[in-house]
Design a protein around this motif. Structure first.
Motif, PDB file in Angstrom:
ATOM      1  N   LEU A   6       0.824  -1.206   0.000  1.00  0.00           N
ATOM      2  CA  LEU A   6       0.000   0.000   0.000  1.00  0.00           C
ATOM      3  C   LEU A   6       0.862   1.260   0.000  1.00  0.00           C
ATOM      4  O   LEU A   6       1.922   1.318   0.644  1.00  0.00           O
ATOM      5  N   GLU A  60      -1.517   7.172  -0.535  1.00  0.00           N
ATOM      6  CA  GLU A  60      -2.921   7.458  -0.854  1.00  0.00           C
ATOM      7  C   GLU A  60      -3.849   6.336  -0.406  1.00  0.00           C
ATOM      8  O   GLU A  60      -5.032   6.554  -0.130  1.00  0.00           O
ATOM      9  N   ASP A  61      -3.310   5.098  -0.338  1.00  0.00           N
ATOM     10  CA  ASP A  61      -4.125   3.973   0.121  1.00  0.00           C
ATOM     11  C   ASP A  61      -4.451   4.104   1.609  1.00  0.00           C
ATOM     12  O   ASP A  61      -5.546   3.754   2.050  1.00  0.00           O
ATOM     13  N   PHE A  62      -3.492   4.581   2.371  1.00  0.00           N
ATOM     14  CA  PHE A  62      -3.724   4.780   3.804  1.00  0.00           C
ATOM     15  C   PHE A  62      -4.677   5.957   4.053  1.00  0.00           C
ATOM     16  O   PHE A  62      -5.524   5.908   4.928  1.00  0.00           O
ATOM     17  N   GLY A 110      -7.084   7.344   1.988  1.00  0.00           N
ATOM     18  CA  GLY A 110      -8.458   7.181   1.541  1.00  0.00           C
ATOM     19  C   GLY A 110      -9.113   8.535   1.310  1.00  0.00           C
ATOM     20  O   GLY A 110      -8.452   9.586   1.274  1.00  0.00           O
ATOM     21  N   GLU A 111     -10.420   8.550   1.165  1.00  0.00           N
ATOM     22  CA  GLU A 111     -11.133   9.823   0.961  1.00  0.00           C
ATOM     23  C   GLU A 111     -11.194  10.623   2.255  1.00  0.00           C
ATOM     24  O   GLU A 111     -11.095  11.853   2.254  1.00  0.00           O
ATOM     25  N   ASN A 157      -1.079   1.218  10.272  1.00  0.00           N
ATOM     26  CA  ASN A 157      -1.990   0.117   9.937  1.00  0.00           C
ATOM     27  C   ASN A 157      -3.350   0.260  10.608  1.00  0.00           C
ATOM     28  O   ASN A 157      -4.374  -0.181  10.067  1.00  0.00           O
ATOM     29  N   LEU A 210      -6.187   1.977   8.691  1.00  0.00           N
ATOM     30  CA  LEU A 210      -6.798   1.237   7.574  1.00  0.00           C
ATOM     31  C   LEU A 210      -8.172   0.694   7.953  1.00  0.00           C
ATOM     32  O   LEU A 210      -9.000   0.437   7.074  1.00  0.00           O
ATOM     33  N   THR A 254     -10.150   3.728   6.780  1.00  0.00           N
ATOM     34  CA  THR A 254     -10.039   4.156   5.365  1.00  0.00           C
ATOM     35  C   THR A 254     -10.250   3.001   4.373  1.00  0.00           C
ATOM     36  O   THR A 254     -10.593   3.254   3.225  1.00  0.00           O
ATOM     37  N   ARG A 255     -10.031   1.748   4.810  1.00  0.00           N
ATOM     38  CA  ARG A 255     -10.187   0.628   3.861  1.00  0.00           C
ATOM     39  C   ARG A 255     -11.032  -0.490   4.490  1.00  0.00           C
ATOM     40  O   ARG A 255     -10.753  -1.659   4.283  1.00  0.00           O
TER      41      ARG A 255
END
Length: 439
Positions: free
Chosen positions: A411, A414-416, A418-419, A432, A435, A438-439
């Motif tokens: 990751l 930007e993956d961590f 999120g919007e 972590n 996440l 955000t995920r």
């Protein structure tokens, strides 16, 4: 809530060889098709076998060395062999540094390592760094039984499986009889005196080169294959391994012939019970026995199975008609040979009788000996006794390596984010816990 449920009773554990990196490898051989469960041991992280890897280590270019390791795992290596035996390299320092770097990469370290050295102090250096349960390659009785017991005990105390070479005070075993005798002797010492788990004993009965032109070498492949089945019969639970590329050293430079030898050898050795081998993982998967060019395979197996006296000469004549870099599954002949104008191959001499199987075991096999397994003298500590008692009464939750598993997704920032945290003022990569949101 958990109190309403009874604890799970202790169950029997199936006797298997269990090794691991970050992920477990519980080796479950399929006796009806050993080739399908064969363990590919990646050969390229060996300074003696890979010029590219050796140059990287000597130049302290460990990024390249790690890339070689990663590529093998990606190409299907189940275990990664690591060898630093070279006069220009400080073996202990190189082994320590490289194993530690491999462990830091979750994609590499998810597979078990094989710590490979002819110098036991280098083996120990690797053992002290390796995580999970690795394999030591190798120990032998070359220096006598006392040193063999000492090395085996150290390996056992580290919790590793072990490769035992068919080598004793008299030298290296070449014949089937010597291979079986040395391995049986080592097996009895390991299980009865050292207390080694039979499932963790891996014998290497020496894959020696055929097609050398020396008649005393002609039966080397047959000797290994026959010894494989007999060692497995006489040493219950033990495994068989070996360096597969050794078989075709005589044909280095001719890709089709060399790789066809590897494929054919594995086909017959696995039928006899071979469990694993040091190989080029990508090639052995590509060069399936059934896909090898049938004409090429005939010449190869004449040499491999010692089916006639002139097999090496005829193999060399045939090899001279092939393009050196073609594949064994798509053989291409040189211009003259393709046009039927190349060298004329000698007719076969002394062919074996119809129906004769050079790999068939003798009819009068000795009985399987009985062994008295040495009881492990390790006493339970008071702390373990308390845990064992609790596990019989309560439900135990095992906390897994969540962070390590997340790393496999590679990751980015930007993956961590999120919007929700797209405009956050601080770097979030590596957090972590976030996440979960955000995920």
């Amino acid at each position: 809530m958990a109190g309403a449920y009874p604890p799970r009773p202790v169950h029997e554990v199936e006797p298997l060889m269990r090794i691991s990196g970050l992920e477990p490898l519980n080796y479950t051989p399929d006796a009806s098709n050993m080739r399908s469960t064969f363990l590919n041991i990646g050969e390229r992280c060996n300074v003696a076998g890979s010029i590219m890897f050796k140059k990287a280590v000597i130049n302290n270019d460990y990024d390249t060395a790690l890339a070689i390791a990663l590529k093998q795992v990606q190409q299907g290596a189940h275990v990664l062999d690591i060898n630093m035996d070279d006069g220009l390299i400080d073996g202990v320092a190189a082994m320590t540094k490289f194993v530690n770097l491999c462990i830091a990469d979750p994609e590499i370290s998810r597979v078990p390592f094989m710590i490979d050295s002819s110098k036991f102090h280098i083996v120990e250096a690797g053992l002290k760094c390796a995580q999970g349960k690795c394999i030591v390659n190798s120990i032998s009785m070359k220096e006598g039984e006392a040193k063999f017991r000492e090395h085996a005990t150290i390996v056992k105390n580290h919790g590793a499986a072990v490769v035992v070479m068919a080598f004793d005070e008299t030298g290296q075993a070449a014949t089937c009889e010597d291979k079986v005798s040395m391995c049986s002797r080592a097996y009895r010492i390991l299980v009865e005196e050292v207390g080694f788990n039979p499932q963790d004993i891996i014998f290497d009965p020496n894959i020696l080169t055929v097609g050398t032109g020396l008649s005393e070498h002609n039966n080397y492949a047959v000797d290994f294959i026959q010894a494989t089945s007999e060692i497995k019969r006489l040493c219950p639970g033990a495994k068989i391994s070996g360096g597969v590329s050794n078989i075709a050293f005589s044909f280095r430079g001719n890709e089709a012939v060399r790789r066809a030898f590897h494929s054919a050898f594995l086909h017959h050795a696995c039928k006899a019970g071979m469990d694993m081998g040091i190989v080029n993982a990508a090639q052995v998967q590509e060069d399936q026995y059934e896909k090898i060019d049938k004409e090429l395979l005939t010449y190869v197996e004449d040499v491999l199975l010692n089916r006639r006296e002139d097999s090496t000469e005829r193999m060399l004549e045939y090899a001279a008609t092939l393009e050196p870099k073609c594949k064994p599954t798509v053989v291409r002949k040189l211009g003259e040979a393709a046009a039927g104008e190349g060298p004329k191959l000698s007719p076969k001499q002394n062919p074996i009788p119809a129906g004769f199987d050079p790999l068939a075991p003798p009819a009068d096999l000795p009985p399987v000996p009985s062994y008295t397994l040495r009881a492990d003298p390790l006493e339970c500590s008071p702390a373990f006794a308390q845990l064992e008692s609790l596990m019989k009464q309560r439900i135990i939750f095992i906390d897994g390596a969540m962070g390590t598993m997340i790393q496999r997704f590679k990751l980015q920032e930007e993956d961590f984010r999120g919007e929700r945290y797209a405009n956050h003022s601080h770097e979030l990569k590596g957090n972590n816990d976030i996440l979960v949101i955000t995920r």
